[in-house]
Design a protein around this motif. Sequence first.
Motif, PDB file in Angstrom:
ATOM      1  N   THR A 109       0.838  -1.229  -0.031  1.00  0.00           N
ATOM      2  CA  THR A 109       0.097   0.143   0.097  1.00  0.00           C
ATOM      3  C   THR A 109       0.811   1.173   0.009  1.00  0.00           C
ATOM      4  OG1 THR A 109      -1.618  -1.277   1.159  1.00  0.00           O
ATOM      5  CG2 THR A 109      -1.953   1.294   1.201  1.00  0.00           C
ATOM      6  N   LEU A 110       1.885   1.325   0.782  1.00  0.00           N
ATOM      7  CA  LEU A 110       2.732   2.454   1.077  1.00  0.00           C
ATOM      8  C   LEU A 110       3.384   2.778  -0.372  1.00  0.00           C
ATOM      9  CD1 LEU A 110       4.386   4.531   2.589  1.00  0.00           C
ATOM     10  CD2 LEU A 110       6.053   2.851   2.986  1.00  0.00           C
ATOM     11  N   GLN A 111       3.924   1.681  -1.017  1.00  0.00           N
ATOM     12  CA  GLN A 111       4.753   1.768  -2.396  1.00  0.00           C
ATOM     13  C   GLN A 111       3.560   2.087  -3.373  1.00  0.00           C
ATOM     14  OE1 GLN A 111       6.032  -2.453  -3.115  1.00  0.00           O
ATOM     15  NE2 GLN A 111       8.137  -1.814  -2.155  1.00  0.00           N
ATOM     16  N   ALA A 112       2.480   1.830  -3.500  1.00  0.00           N
ATOM     17  CA  ALA A 112       1.531   2.239  -4.465  1.00  0.00           C
ATOM     18  C   ALA A 112       1.108   3.733  -4.011  1.00  0.00           C
ATOM     19  CB  ALA A 112       0.137   1.345  -4.445  1.00  0.00           C
ATOM     20  N   THR A 113       1.029   4.138  -2.850  1.00  0.00           N
ATOM     21  CA  THR A 113       0.770   5.414  -2.659  1.00  0.00           C
ATOM     22  C   THR A 113       1.791   6.369  -2.838  1.00  0.00           C
ATOM     23  OG1 THR A 113      -0.686   4.622  -0.666  1.00  0.00           O
ATOM     24  CG2 THR A 113       0.094   6.848  -0.685  1.00  0.00           C
ATOM     25  N   LEU A 114       2.994   6.150  -2.721  1.00  0.00           N
ATOM     26  CA  LEU A 114       4.180   7.007  -2.963  1.00  0.00           C
ATOM     27  C   LEU A 114       4.493   7.059  -4.577  1.00  0.00           C
ATOM     28  CD1 LEU A 114       6.873   6.190  -0.006  1.00  0.00           C
ATOM     29  CD2 LEU A 114       5.049   7.964  -0.357  1.00  0.00           C
ATOM     30  N   ALA A 115       4.076   5.928  -5.115  1.00  0.00           N
ATOM     31  CA  ALA A 115       4.090   5.994  -6.603  1.00  0.00           C
ATOM     32  C   ALA A 115       3.169   6.983  -7.134  1.00  0.00           C
ATOM     33  CB  ALA A 115       3.882   4.532  -7.331  1.00  0.00           C
ATOM     34  N   GLN A 116       1.996   6.788  -6.670  1.00  0.00           N
ATOM     35  CA  GLN A 116       0.879   7.882  -7.045  1.00  0.00           C
ATOM     36  C   GLN A 116       1.359   9.362  -6.873  1.00  0.00           C
ATOM     37  OE1 GLN A 116      -2.237   7.174  -8.979  1.00  0.00           O
ATOM     38  NE2 GLN A 116      -1.645   9.416  -9.170  1.00  0.00           N
ATOM     39  N   TRP A 117       1.933   9.666  -5.386  1.00  0.00           N
ATOM     40  CA  TRP A 117       2.252  10.923  -5.151  1.00  0.00           C
ATOM     41  C   TRP A 117       3.317  11.212  -5.857  1.00  0.00           C
ATOM     42  CZ3 TRP A 117       1.578  14.664  -1.457  1.00  0.00           C
ATOM     43  CH2 TRP A 117       2.548  15.592  -1.240  1.00  0.00           C
ATOM     44  N   GLY A 118       4.507  10.510  -6.305  1.00  0.00           N
ATOM     45  CA  GLY A 118       5.315  11.129  -7.365  1.00  0.00           C
ATOM     46  C   GLY A 118       4.881  11.391  -8.782  1.00  0.00           C
ATOM     47  N   ALA A 119       3.821  10.461  -9.214  1.00  0.00           N
ATOM     48  CA  ALA A 119       3.258  10.551 -10.349  1.00  0.00           C
ATOM     49  C   ALA A 119       2.507  11.817 -10.667  1.00  0.00           C
ATOM     50  CB  ALA A 119       2.521   9.569 -10.905  1.00  0.00           C
ATOM     51  N   ASP A 120       2.044  12.249  -9.536  1.00  0.00           N
ATOM     52  CA  ASP A 120       1.129  13.541  -9.415  1.00  0.00           C
ATOM     53  C   ASP A 120       2.091  14.912  -9.502  1.00  0.00           C
ATOM     54  OD1 ASP A 120      -1.312  12.230  -9.326  1.00  0.00           O
ATOM     55  OD2 ASP A 120      -1.601  12.525  -7.056  1.00  0.00           O
ATOM     56  N   LEU A 121       3.131  14.727  -8.968  1.00  0.00           N
ATOM     57  CA  LEU A 121       4.101  15.792  -8.641  1.00  0.00           C
ATOM     58  C   LEU A 121       4.842  15.872 -10.234  1.00  0.00           C
ATOM     59  CD1 LEU A 121       5.706  15.233  -5.083  1.00  0.00           C
ATOM     60  CD2 LEU A 121       4.230  17.485  -5.995  1.00  0.00           C
ATOM     61  N   ASP A 122       5.315  14.655 -10.621  1.00  0.00           N
ATOM     62  CA  ASP A 122       5.858  14.784 -11.997  1.00  0.00           C
ATOM     63  C   ASP A 122       5.066  15.481 -13.147  1.00  0.00           C
ATOM     64  OD1 ASP A 122       8.181  13.353 -11.028  1.00  0.00           O
ATOM     65  OD2 ASP A 122       7.486  11.665 -11.467  1.00  0.00           O
ATOM     66  N   ALA A 123       3.694  15.212 -13.014  1.00  0.00           N
ATOM     67  CA  ALA A 123       2.637  15.550 -13.820  1.00  0.00           C
ATOM     68  C   ALA A 123       1.981  17.102 -13.949  1.00  0.00           C
ATOM     69  CB  ALA A 123       1.553  14.518 -14.309  1.00  0.00           C
ATOM     70  N   THR A 124       2.635  17.703 -12.765  1.00  0.00           N
ATOM     71  CA  THR A 124       2.023  18.988 -12.231  1.00  0.00           C
ATOM     72  C   THR A 124       2.563  19.985 -13.475  1.00  0.00           C
ATOM     73  OG1 THR A 124       2.233  18.641  -9.842  1.00  0.00           O
ATOM     74  CG2 THR A 124       2.321  20.831 -10.491  1.00  0.00           C
ATOM     75  N   THR A 125       1.751  20.822 -13.781  1.00  0.00           N
ATOM     76  CA  THR A 125       2.056  21.834 -14.968  1.00  0.00           C
ATOM     77  C   THR A 125       1.338  23.185 -14.656  1.00  0.00           C
ATOM     78  OG1 THR A 125       1.328  22.324 -17.445  1.00  0.00           O
ATOM     79  CG2 THR A 125      -0.425  21.232 -16.091  1.00  0.00           C
ATOM     80  N   ALA A 126       2.119  24.283 -15.411  1.00  0.00           N
ATOM     81  CA  ALA A 126       1.840  25.496 -15.001  1.00  0.00           C
ATOM     82  C   ALA A 126       1.142  26.211 -16.174  1.00  0.00           C
ATOM     83  CB  ALA A 126       2.969  26.316 -14.771  1.00  0.00           C
ATOM     84  N   LEU A 127      -0.245  26.453 -15.924  1.00  0.00           N
ATOM     85  CA  LEU A 127      -1.158  26.862 -17.188  1.00  0.00           C
ATOM     86  C   LEU A 127      -1.309  28.486 -16.624  1.00  0.00           C
ATOM     87  CD1 LEU A 127      -3.452  24.375 -17.275  1.00  0.00           C
ATOM     88  CD2 LEU A 127      -1.607  24.513 -18.500  1.00  0.00           C
ATOM     89  N   ALA A 128      -1.645  29.246 -17.557  1.00  0.00           N
ATOM     90  CA  ALA A 128      -1.978  30.577 -17.454  1.00  0.00           C
ATOM     91  C   ALA A 128      -2.922  31.114 -16.388  1.00  0.00           C
ATOM     92  CB  ALA A 128      -2.031  31.417 -18.893  1.00  0.00           C
ATOM     93  N   GLN A 129      -2.738  31.840 -15.547  1.00  0.00           N
ATOM     94  CA  GLN A 129      -3.652  32.451 -14.506  1.00  0.00           C
ATOM     95  C   GLN A 129      -4.283  31.176 -13.939  1.00  0.00           C
ATOM     96  OE1 GLN A 129      -6.630  34.918 -16.281  1.00  0.00           O
ATOM     97  NE2 GLN A 129      -5.279  35.704 -17.575  1.00  0.00           N
ATOM     98  N   THR A 130      -3.483  30.171 -13.454  1.00  0.00           N
ATOM     99  CA  THR A 130      -3.729  29.005 -12.524  1.00  0.00           C
ATOM    100  C   THR A 130      -2.549  28.605 -11.645  1.00  0.00           C
ATOM    101  OG1 THR A 130      -2.928  27.357 -14.084  1.00  0.00           O
ATOM    102  CG2 THR A 130      -5.230  27.948 -14.257  1.00  0.00           C
ATOM    103  N   ARG A 131      -2.876  28.062 -10.455  1.00  0.00           N
ATOM    104  CA  ARG A 131      -2.114  27.864  -9.538  1.00  0.00           C
ATOM    105  C   ARG A 131      -1.328  26.042  -9.809  1.00  0.00           C
ATOM    106  NH1 ARG A 131      -3.899  29.833  -3.624  1.00  0.00           N
ATOM    107  NH2 ARG A 131      -4.584  32.085  -4.528  1.00  0.00           N
ATOM    108  N   PRO A 132      -0.205  26.027 -10.124  1.00  0.00           N
ATOM    109  CA  PRO A 132       0.317  24.581 -10.435  1.00  0.00           C
ATOM    110  C   PRO A 132       0.321  23.970  -8.929  1.00  0.00           C
ATOM    111  CG  PRO A 132       2.157  25.861 -10.367  1.00  0.00           C
ATOM    112  CD  PRO A 132       0.775  26.941 -10.347  1.00  0.00           C
ATOM    113  N   ILE A 133       0.399  24.533  -7.734  1.00  0.00           N
ATOM    114  CA  ILE A 133       0.645  23.959  -6.439  1.00  0.00           C
ATOM    115  C   ILE A 133      -0.098  24.810  -5.471  1.00  0.00           C
ATOM    116  CG2 ILE A 133       3.101  24.590  -6.081  1.00  0.00           C
ATOM    117  CD1 ILE A 133       3.568  21.812  -4.640  1.00  0.00           C
ATOM    118  N   ASP A 134      -0.701  24.370  -4.467  1.00  0.00           N
ATOM    119  CA  ASP A 134      -0.916  25.144  -3.345  1.00  0.00           C
ATOM    120  C   ASP A 134      -1.084  24.413  -2.138  1.00  0.00           C
ATOM    121  OD1 ASP A 134      -2.334  27.983  -2.417  1.00  0.00           O
ATOM    122  OD2 ASP A 134      -3.358  26.163  -1.658  1.00  0.00           O
ATOM    123  N   TRP A 135      -0.525  24.786  -1.045  1.00  0.00           N
ATOM    124  CA  TRP A 135      -0.705  24.148   0.399  1.00  0.00           C
ATOM    125  C   TRP A 135      -0.947  25.286   1.448  1.00  0.00           C
ATOM    126  CZ3 TRP A 135      -0.627  20.132   3.251  1.00  0.00           C
ATOM    127  CH2 TRP A 135      -0.096  19.786   4.471  1.00  0.00           C
TER     128      TRP A 135
END
Length: 239
Positions: A56-82
């Motif tokens: 479960t941990l391996q699958a979760t961290l794989a999804q976590w990394g895939a989401d960060l890898d695919a993060t994109t910056a579009l005009a007038q949008t936020r790529p990331i927010d915490w």
Amino acid sequence: MTPRVHRTKAPRGFTLIELLVAISVMALLSLVSWRGLDSMSRATTQNQQRADAVLTLQATLAQWGADLDATTALAQTRPIDWDGRVLRLTRRNSDATAPSVLVVAWTLRGGPDGVRWRRWQSPSFTTRGEWQQAWNLAASWAQDGGAQPGGYGDVALMAADSWQLYFFRDSTWVPAGQLPNATPPPTNPPTPGNPANPTGPIVNMPDGVRLVLSLPPGDGLSGVLTRDWVRPTVGAPKS
């Protein structure tokens, strides 16, 4: 002359004391065998729980990394927010045949299955108005987990006690909530299909994201897990 009569001895049985000793020995052997089987069963169960937790941990961290890898910056949008509670990402949709994006959110929230690290994602979209709607729904989901429109996914991943995020900027790790190197929001007026810009600065994608996840004690995994993600373009040669 009187003939001799040979008498054979009758077979001798077990005395009461011997029977009691034999029964006691058999009971002791049964008890020892039962404890051994019980210990083996417990060890097998614990090993299976640990193996399931690792998968479960391996699958979760794989999804976590895939989401960060695919993060994109579009005009007038936020790529990331915490905001200290939920991490929201704007990422490319790798499953779609046509180019599109979606909003992904990660948070720690309780539910029927206890407190778990959870992931949510919106349907894919192509307009900024749809992005704004999905972005707001992600924040609402992290706060109360309310019902979402059809097509929105909420997945409970793994048990966790707490989590923290750090961004790597200017050669140092800083708490993600400090939002350094933020870009002011554009001042373009809203237009049909392009509503007003989100309040606050638009945070640039950091060079790295550090995840610190506290796992609860139990038969599976426990302790503090630290996972570093580095932006794929960091250190790439400039053309």
